[in-house]
Motif scaffolding. Structure first.
Motif: not given
Length: 159
Positions: A135-150
């Protein structure tokens, strides 16, 4: 004088390959059920949605053959653990229970393995923090999660 630098076989390699299969494969062939979506628990035990009343199943994941005890999750365990399955495959459509498939016997390409070396010790504290970390990663670091996914996983660009 020539020196022989022959590569010695790694005795741990089959167990490492089996552990890798348990943790990364998305589907397993299960006798009587066919191809079944799986996820991995923190210990490495496959997590499946099982709609039959059995206590043991024969499971194949790639060239890894297992005989597994079916350990159904309690409602509390399901809250903490089923998210791994749902994140990977979506919510199941059929009735049934989430269950860990705990290896009793294992072989990789016909070579017998000690099933005890395939799983790591579970850590209840880590399980309780897993959801809040996601939840913390999705709420506070969405840009990093998006970068990891892409970048790392090759997902399409988007939210």
């Amino acid at each position: 004088m020539a020196v022989n630098f022959a590569i010695q076989p790694d005795a741990k390699a089959p167990a490492q390959r089996a552990k890798h299969l348990l943790r990364v494969e998305r589907y397993a062939e299960i006798d009587g059920l066919g191809t079944v979506p799986i996820a991995s628990s923190l210990t490495g035990a496959p997590l499946a949605h099982v709609d039959v009343e059995v206590s043991e199943l024969a499971v194949k994941i790639g060239d890894l053959a297992l005989t597994c005890d079916v350990v159904r999750l309690t409602d509390e365990e399901t809250v903490h653990t089923a998210g791994r399955y749902i994140t990977r495959h979506g919510a199941p459509h059929a009735k049934g229970d989430f269950a860990f498939l705990v290896p009793k016997s294992a072989s990789l390409g016909g070579e017998q393995l000690d099933p005890a070396v395939l799983l790591t010790e579970g850590d209840g504290k880590l399980m309780s923090y897993e959801r809040s970390a996601v939840d913390h990663m999705n709420d506070d670091h969405l840009d990093a999660v998006k970068n990891y996914a892409e970048v790392l996983l090759g997902a399409e660009q988007g939210e």
